[in-house]
Scaffold this motif. Structure first.
Motif, PDB file in Angstrom:
ATOM      1  N   PRO A 163     -34.516  12.771  15.741  1.00  0.00           N
ATOM      2  CA  PRO A 163     -35.413  11.675  15.185  1.00  0.00           C
ATOM      3  C   PRO A 163     -34.904  10.806  14.135  1.00  0.00           C
ATOM      4  O   PRO A 163     -35.119   9.623  13.763  1.00  0.00           O
ATOM      5  CB  PRO A 163     -36.739  12.132  14.911  1.00  0.00           C
ATOM      6  CG  PRO A 163     -36.250  13.606  14.717  1.00  0.00           C
ATOM      7  CD  PRO A 163     -35.180  13.782  15.852  1.00  0.00           C
ATOM      8  N   HIS A 164     -33.636  11.615  13.343  1.00  0.00           N
ATOM      9  CA  HIS A 164     -33.162  10.961  12.207  1.00  0.00           C
ATOM     10  C   HIS A 164     -32.046   9.898  12.574  1.00  0.00           C
ATOM     11  O   HIS A 164     -31.415   9.134  11.880  1.00  0.00           O
ATOM     12  CB  HIS A 164     -32.723  11.920  11.334  1.00  0.00           C
ATOM     13  CG  HIS A 164     -31.802  12.978  12.066  1.00  0.00           C
ATOM     14  ND1 HIS A 164     -32.137  13.795  13.207  1.00  0.00           N
ATOM     15  CD2 HIS A 164     -30.777  13.235  11.797  1.00  0.00           C
ATOM     16  CE1 HIS A 164     -31.061  14.486  13.648  1.00  0.00           C
ATOM     17  NE2 HIS A 164     -30.290  14.263  12.599  1.00  0.00           N
ATOM     18  N   PHE A 204     -40.948  10.046  13.214  1.00  0.00           N
ATOM     19  CA  PHE A 204     -40.906  11.839  13.229  1.00  0.00           C
ATOM     20  C   PHE A 204     -42.088  12.451  13.902  1.00  0.00           C
ATOM     21  O   PHE A 204     -42.898  12.925  13.169  1.00  0.00           O
ATOM     22  CB  PHE A 204     -40.706  12.306  11.841  1.00  0.00           C
ATOM     23  CG  PHE A 204     -39.404  11.895  11.261  1.00  0.00           C
ATOM     24  CD1 PHE A 204     -38.276  12.708  11.616  1.00  0.00           C
ATOM     25  CD2 PHE A 204     -39.177  10.463  10.573  1.00  0.00           C
ATOM     26  CE1 PHE A 204     -37.006  11.930  10.952  1.00  0.00           C
ATOM     27  CE2 PHE A 204     -37.978  10.212  10.071  1.00  0.00           C
ATOM     28  CZ  PHE A 204     -36.802  10.875  10.071  1.00  0.00           C
ATOM     29  N   ARG A 260     -44.640  14.780  15.255  1.00  0.00           N
ATOM     30  CA  ARG A 260     -45.320  16.195  14.929  1.00  0.00           C
ATOM     31  C   ARG A 260     -45.895  16.723  16.155  1.00  0.00           C
ATOM     32  O   ARG A 260     -47.255  16.182  16.376  1.00  0.00           O
ATOM     33  CB  ARG A 260     -45.900  16.516  13.875  1.00  0.00           C
ATOM     34  CG  ARG A 260     -45.143  16.365  12.576  1.00  0.00           C
ATOM     35  CD  ARG A 260     -43.860  16.019  12.534  1.00  0.00           C
ATOM     36  NE  ARG A 260     -43.134  15.991  11.201  1.00  0.00           N
ATOM     37  CZ  ARG A 260     -41.922  16.359  11.273  1.00  0.00           C
ATOM     38  NH1 ARG A 260     -40.947  16.387  12.241  1.00  0.00           N
ATOM     39  NH2 ARG A 260     -41.253  16.279   9.951  1.00  0.00           N
ATOM     40  N   SER A 261     -45.806  17.788  16.919  1.00  0.00           N
ATOM     41  CA  SER A 261     -46.667  18.361  18.180  1.00  0.00           C
ATOM     42  C   SER A 261     -46.509  19.981  17.964  1.00  0.00           C
ATOM     43  O   SER A 261     -45.360  20.458  17.407  1.00  0.00           O
ATOM     44  CB  SER A 261     -46.247  17.559  19.287  1.00  0.00           C
ATOM     45  OG  SER A 261     -44.849  17.945  19.715  1.00  0.00           O
ATOM     46  N   GLY A 269     -45.374  23.378  18.165  1.00  0.00           N
ATOM     47  CA  GLY A 269     -43.987  23.880  18.182  1.00  0.00           C
ATOM     48  C   GLY A 269     -43.168  23.027  17.771  1.00  0.00           C
ATOM     49  O   GLY A 269     -41.721  23.071  17.865  1.00  0.00           O
ATOM     50  N   LYS A 270     -43.541  21.589  17.271  1.00  0.00           N
ATOM     51  CA  LYS A 270     -42.245  20.595  17.193  1.00  0.00           C
ATOM     52  C   LYS A 270     -42.465  19.967  15.544  1.00  0.00           C
ATOM     53  O   LYS A 270     -43.451  18.834  15.542  1.00  0.00           O
ATOM     54  CB  LYS A 270     -42.319  19.720  18.174  1.00  0.00           C
ATOM     55  CG  LYS A 270     -41.824  20.007  19.500  1.00  0.00           C
ATOM     56  CD  LYS A 270     -40.318  19.828  19.448  1.00  0.00           C
ATOM     57  CE  LYS A 270     -39.744  20.226  20.887  1.00  0.00           C
ATOM     58  NZ  LYS A 270     -38.110  20.374  20.842  1.00  0.00           N
ATOM     59  N   ALA A 271     -41.685  20.401  14.738  1.00  0.00           N
ATOM     60  CA  ALA A 271     -41.554  19.714  13.445  1.00  0.00           C
ATOM     61  C   ALA A 271     -40.257  20.392  12.507  1.00  0.00           C
ATOM     62  O   ALA A 271     -40.506  21.286  11.981  1.00  0.00           O
ATOM     63  CB  ALA A 271     -42.892  20.054  12.649  1.00  0.00           C
ATOM     64  N   ASN A 272     -39.235  19.722  13.105  1.00  0.00           N
ATOM     65  CA  ASN A 272     -38.184  20.402  12.776  1.00  0.00           C
ATOM     66  C   ASN A 272     -37.456  19.703  11.853  1.00  0.00           C
ATOM     67  O   ASN A 272     -36.028  19.487  11.221  1.00  0.00           O
ATOM     68  CB  ASN A 272     -37.114  20.440  13.989  1.00  0.00           C
ATOM     69  CG  ASN A 272     -37.818  21.205  15.117  1.00  0.00           C
ATOM     70  OD1 ASN A 272     -38.654  22.113  14.704  1.00  0.00           O
ATOM     71  ND2 ASN A 272     -37.816  20.644  16.324  1.00  0.00           N
ATOM     72  N   SER A 273     -38.190  18.785  10.897  1.00  0.00           N
ATOM     73  CA  SER A 273     -37.158  17.995   9.771  1.00  0.00           C
ATOM     74  C   SER A 273     -38.366  17.830   8.686  1.00  0.00           C
ATOM     75  O   SER A 273     -39.494  18.018   8.697  1.00  0.00           O
ATOM     76  CB  SER A 273     -36.666  16.944  10.413  1.00  0.00           C
ATOM     77  OG  SER A 273     -37.799  16.062  10.774  1.00  0.00           O
ATOM     78  N   THR A 298     -40.929  20.201   7.319  1.00  0.00           N
ATOM     79  CA  THR A 298     -40.233  21.488   7.024  1.00  0.00           C
ATOM     80  C   THR A 298     -39.303  21.259   6.074  1.00  0.00           C
ATOM     81  O   THR A 298     -38.659  22.512   5.669  1.00  0.00           O
ATOM     82  CB  THR A 298     -39.910  22.024   8.272  1.00  0.00           C
ATOM     83  OG1 THR A 298     -38.658  21.063   8.823  1.00  0.00           O
ATOM     84  CG2 THR A 298     -40.882  22.185   9.247  1.00  0.00           C
ATOM     85  N   THR A 299     -38.910  20.202   5.376  1.00  0.00           N
ATOM     86  CA  THR A 299     -37.805  19.960   4.651  1.00  0.00           C
ATOM     87  C   THR A 299     -38.363  19.848   3.280  1.00  0.00           C
ATOM     88  O   THR A 299     -39.181  19.003   2.847  1.00  0.00           O
ATOM     89  CB  THR A 299     -37.187  18.541   5.007  1.00  0.00           C
ATOM     90  OG1 THR A 299     -36.828  18.604   6.352  1.00  0.00           O
ATOM     91  CG2 THR A 299     -36.039  18.410   4.179  1.00  0.00           C
ATOM     92  N   PHE A 357     -49.061  26.694  14.256  1.00  0.00           N
ATOM     93  CA  PHE A 357     -48.971  25.383  14.981  1.00  0.00           C
ATOM     94  C   PHE A 357     -47.433  25.212  15.441  1.00  0.00           C
ATOM     95  O   PHE A 357     -47.163  24.496  16.501  1.00  0.00           O
ATOM     96  CB  PHE A 357     -49.810  24.436  14.572  1.00  0.00           C
ATOM     97  CG  PHE A 357     -50.116  23.496  15.431  1.00  0.00           C
ATOM     98  CD1 PHE A 357     -51.133  23.328  16.351  1.00  0.00           C
ATOM     99  CD2 PHE A 357     -49.115  22.433  15.400  1.00  0.00           C
ATOM    100  CE1 PHE A 357     -51.401  22.359  17.154  1.00  0.00           C
ATOM    101  CE2 PHE A 357     -49.347  21.098  16.229  1.00  0.00           C
ATOM    102  CZ  PHE A 357     -50.583  21.191  17.058  1.00  0.00           C
ATOM    103  N   TRP A 361     -30.361  18.305   9.444  1.00  0.00           N
ATOM    104  CA  TRP A 361     -30.666  17.197  10.105  1.00  0.00           C
ATOM    105  C   TRP A 361     -30.034  15.996   9.080  1.00  0.00           C
ATOM    106  O   TRP A 361     -29.451  14.902   9.299  1.00  0.00           O
ATOM    107  CB  TRP A 361     -31.917  16.994  10.342  1.00  0.00           C
ATOM    108  CG  TRP A 361     -33.135  16.898   9.373  1.00  0.00           C
ATOM    109  CD1 TRP A 361     -33.577  17.889   8.590  1.00  0.00           C
ATOM    110  CD2 TRP A 361     -33.512  15.927   8.759  1.00  0.00           C
ATOM    111  NE1 TRP A 361     -34.461  17.461   7.907  1.00  0.00           N
ATOM    112  CE2 TRP A 361     -34.553  16.189   7.538  1.00  0.00           C
ATOM    113  CE3 TRP A 361     -33.325  14.707   8.840  1.00  0.00           C
ATOM    114  CZ2 TRP A 361     -35.061  15.550   6.768  1.00  0.00           C
ATOM    115  CZ3 TRP A 361     -34.002  13.685   7.993  1.00  0.00           C
ATOM    116  CH2 TRP A 361     -34.760  14.180   6.970  1.00  0.00           C
TER     117      TRP A 361
END
Lengths: 634, 634
Positions: free
Chosen positions: A202-203, A625, A627-628, A630-634, B244-245, B347, B587
């Motif tokens: 996403p970045h 960015f 968010r769902s 299991g998905k929030a990686n930044s 998460t950052t 979540f 990232w």
């Protein structure tokens, strides 16, 4: 004064000395004004082409007898190929095959070459061609060529006549900055990634023409929103994100808490170290002991080498103790004792959540100062994966005092929330057509060739307004159509029902009002029949009957609205009926206790509006960015 | 066609048939156009005055020989008193004493009276006088008078000449809606509450002239922000709220989680009931038993009375069982087993937080598509109570690609983040003066009579730019001034230092740049000296030397900015130096790995900007629903 430097044309007030590509490539008079000027441009390389100089064996496109090649000369001799490049690179669909041909392995520039770089800076869909002679490259030429390289270059803007088209290019005189790319790691240097793969980056994905176009459309729709409401005297109110009130009573919510302690570093223990096995007490004792040794060696005065070793040892032990102490402080949450999870100890002293909807808070402002709107993030902890839903989405909410749903009351000219919702929706459609012509051209070409026609049609057509009851009647009479959900009065309308109404029956947006009370939140005004509530939805079609789109944009309801219950007693009863805790609504009930007013409002799911205007089909492609679960990686 | 109803003038496109008071009272041509027209107005009563009809004993203001009093007649005869009322009620400071005189206990309207109500609808600071004859009131007249009552009335707008002033009033012909007030519970009906007491009623306080004025100023500043950045080609990007950052590495953060389960109803057990002491099994057994009794009585056929009692008993037991079952489901969180607090089950599958700052996410967009800004809520779980800080605040963040801090680089005309920050700040000051003249007049009168002059001065003056080192030098040389924090190079500048610089030394806003690296976040560009970083702050003075304000607005730093580190290696080292987990920044490091660009940006603490433009001194008075430690009650 005695500077020999050429006069560099500034972009007015851009807070950088570069000129944006939009100014050069899109503004109708920009080209005229800037051709011949020395400017600075910046951007990221999309692709390049090399033309070797002074070499007879340039067989591929050799023009026999060429001498002292100018850039223009080269280009003119190669117009067919050049046009292909322009079309492929600046346009939407650069096919992988052609890209590979254009991006060979980075060459060893043994002879001087001329490089034709297509760069883009995110200000527009088009690329600018930058012509660089290998002799002026500040780094190895190979480093300025790969896709994703950042270039800041100064040079003269030239105009070329290629076939019937006028093309602008920059003849670089100085390379001011190069940001290189680690090619083996760069995700966008591989062949064109599909949108779902791009979601992993996403970045970086805004460097693609698609996502940068979506970003511009999204930003334009936002400004259109503020423009519309400010123009009509609505005040913007920032409703709270952290709340203790459950606005809907339907959705799963996120807790906001400080009970889980500090967890910033416990995520990935990076291997087992001393700090993992030594206790804080042991480490502190060691520090004390080793300090004593150092002191002793210092006082003894001789053996400098031993002292140095001892000091270094002490420093290491000190560092270890510090590390352990810090880990103790940020112990993993699994170590938190259950009795710490008393909400009296939480930051706010009671459970608090991320807001699902700001309508109740916004309504309190409407009941004090009239017409208000809010634009902000709303949250649902919903684990189902859906193309129309993620955990964090932006919503435009509107509340109006002294406003009833007119269609129900047979008011001749309905100045109400429905009318406002329709006007706002049409305003957005028109605004995006007027203000993003290049981006709309791009999404039309690459995503959905019916999109422009569809938006125009939505702007100009009038929308039917039907009650839920009428909708059910229409749907029940449909011959030869078996809906998955069998319809009877009282059930919520599903996507297939809404699609039938908007796509097949009305063939345009339709407003449905007066829903059964059980399918709408507690605060919606109870109609006199005691069965229905004054809620409405604006449903948009997914098809365009005049043309066949490549994709169907499945949006359905884009706006949800209602007249809200103004009677204290009715509202009180409905909160109880919905089995909600009355205590958390005491503040909201105050608005009915004291100077209650008939009011109505609506909310627009903004991310769906971006889908509608871009033709894309998944909100994760239009949210910066997403968010769902299991998905929030930044 | 045969309707005898007067033509009611609509407010164009207000989505209600009322005309806003702003249209009537503030627009320069509105008065001319609307006088003599029949309109609908709505609003909440600020205060009222009663004039009894046909009664010789109207001693207080008796005009002997009056007959067939017209409204105008009454008013003209009472101009001095009337003017006082207008000044007090429509103006800012209605002193409690006078208000009490004007608001006697609600009278028993035995004789017909004329009531003069001052109403406000939140569209402007002024009130409209609505003249109501007691004979047309749809409810008991006493109910339409109290402060806070909502009135929607139709009538004719009249113009009065009271002394030198032209005054507009509405002679009511129909009362269309009345929203009554529970006077004993209504918080604003007591004498004027100070701002800190009003904070207890965030949902009702916008009915005060002060808070409605602040709301209008805030909304105007927001629109000014979008206008400024869109005008200069910045794209708005919605950065994620859940992250998460750790952007700063300094602040306490809120966890966002679904690990704590459902807690919507366990908040306040309302007294001890059966449901608290009976187990679900017992209740279910009782239901079974009592069902059997009912069945038995039904089959026996006689003793109808016993059957009714038994059915009622069964219903009660059923309800009890349902209640217990529900409580079981929503068990207090203290019952959650610690092993549930494994973040793999959360979540997002790992710890996630409310964002402290969106700058890193925004920067990634700048490094893809150029100039971007973001406007949204940011969070800090800071327990200290401060007039300048709460848990949830809105921030404007700006990031620009190809932008360096020019002043440091001796670029002649610095097109950089500092310049942009200064221009934006000045734009806001000027915009609010141009677009909120009435509200600015009001806050000048009631809060700070230097505010307009101060904003004008900030708009026109030029701001000095000094390095942190220069600032320290200036402060160290101050004679006869003992700062609480002893200054030496490397310490953060405190409020007293900033105040000295902006208030005493420069007497206007000042920009300080090149801070010691330890006091700024890891991502700020490290200068060549290896000691300082390319950060800057815009500091505003709290005093106005030309006039003496009633209050000092202690703001200090309103904008914080920086050039960000473009070198991968330096950034990598600095993350380690700050002892942050490198994994969460992978990232972000991608942006340096692939096509890095010199970039800079800043953030404006929006709530402080509202303080600056209103003269108020506590952010809790300018944020609609402020959230702070122990405070989030709606």
């Amino acid at each position: 004064m005695e500077s020999q430097e050429p006069k560099v044309t500034d972009s007015p007030l851009m807070y950088s000395n570069r000129v944006t590509l939009k100014t050069i490539l899109e503004s109708s008079d920009g080209k005229m004004v800037l051709v011949g000027e020395t400017v600075v441009v910046g951007g990221w390389v999309k692709c390049y082409k090399e033309v070797k100089k002074h070499r007879a064996s340039d067989t591929d496109h050799a023009s026999p007898g060429r001498q002292g090649l100018t850039c223009l000369g080269i280009l003119k001799s190669r117009i067919p190929r050049f046009r292909t490049i322009i079309r492929i690179l600046c346009g939407p669909a650069s096919s992988p095959a052609v890209r590979e041909e254009l991006e060979p392995l980075v060459p060893e520039p043994t002879l001087p070459s001329t490089f034709f770089l297509q760069i883009n800076d995110g200000s527009c869909t088009s690329c600018l061609q930058v012509v660089i002679d290998s002799t002026i490259a500040p780094v190895s030429v190979g480093q300025i060529l790969p896709t994703g390289t950042c270039i800041l270059a100064q040079g003269v803007l030239e105009e070329l006549s290629a076939n019937e088209k006028q093309i602008i290019q920059l003849k670089a005189e100085k390379i001011l900055h190069v940001g290189t790319v680690e090619q083996d790691k760069y995700p966008l240097s591989r062949e064109r990634l599909p949108l779902d793969s791009l979601r992993e980056y996403p970045h970086i994905r805004p460097r693609t023409t698609m996502v940068s176009s979506v970003t511009r459309i999204r930003s334009t729709l936002e400004f259109a929103t503020h423009t519309f409401f400010q123009k009509y005297g609505f005040l913007h109110v920032q409703v709270p994100i952290i709340t203790t009130t459950d606005t809907e009573g339907f959705s799963e919510k996120f807790h906001v808490t400080t009970l889980l302690g500090k967890t910033s570093k416990e995520k990935e223990p990076v291997g087992v170290s001393d700090a993992d096995v030594v206790s804080l007490e042991t480490a502190k004792a060691a520090v004390k002991e080793k300090s004593a040794v150092v002191e002793q060696l210092k006082s003894s005065g001789n053996n400098e080498e031993s002292l140095i070793v001892a000091v270094q040892d002490l420093q290491k032990t000190n560092e270890l103790a510090r590390l352990i102490e810090e880990r103790e402080k940020s112990k993993p949450v699994t170590a938190v004792k259950p009795d710490l999870l008393n909400f009296n100890d939480d930051f706010f002293g009671h459970p608090s959540y991320l807001t699902v909807s700001g309508r109740l808070h916004l309504e309190s402002y409407a009941c004090d100062i009239g017409n208000v709107y809010s634009f902000g993030p709303r949250f649902q902890a919903d684990k189902t994966v859906s193309s129309k839903h993620v955990a964090e989405m932006w919503t435009v909410e509107v509340e109006m005092a002294f406003s009833e749903l007119g269609v129900r009351l047979c008011i001749l000219k309905a100045h109400d929330a429905m009318e406002c919702a329709e006007d706002y929706f049409k305003f957005l459609c028109k605004w995006i057509l007027d203000n993003c012509p290049e981006d709309m051209k791009f999404v039309s070409k690459t995503i959905d060739n019916t999109i422009t026609h569809r938006l125009e049609y939505m702007t100009t057509s009038s929308y039917d307004k039907i009650s839920y009851g009428e909708a059910v009647e229409i749907l029940r009479k449909v011959p030869d159509k078996a809906f998955e959900t069998q319809l009877q009065w009282g059930v919520p309308l599903t996507a297939e029902h809404l699609s039938y109404l908007a796509d097949d029956h009305y063939k345009r947006p339709v407003i449905i009002y007066d829903y059964p009370k059980a399918v709408k939140p507690f605060y919606v005004h109870l109609n006199e029949d005691g069965k229905t509530v004054a809620a409405f939805e604006l449903v948009v079609p997914k098809k365009d009957y005049n043309r066949e789109p490549k994709l169907y944009v499945q949006i359905g309801t884009v706006i949800t609205g209602s007249q809200n219950e103004e009677s204290f007693n009715v509202l009180n009863t409905r909160i109880t009926e919905f089995d909600l805790s009355i205590d958390q609504y005491e503040w909201y009930l105050d608005l009915r206790r004291h100077g209650t007013v008939k009011n109505s409002g609506f909310s627009l799911r903004f991310d769906l509006m971006v889908l509608l205007t871009t033709g894309l089909i998944d909100v994760r492609d239009v949210i910066p960015f997403p968010r769902s679960h299991g998905k929030a990686n930044s």
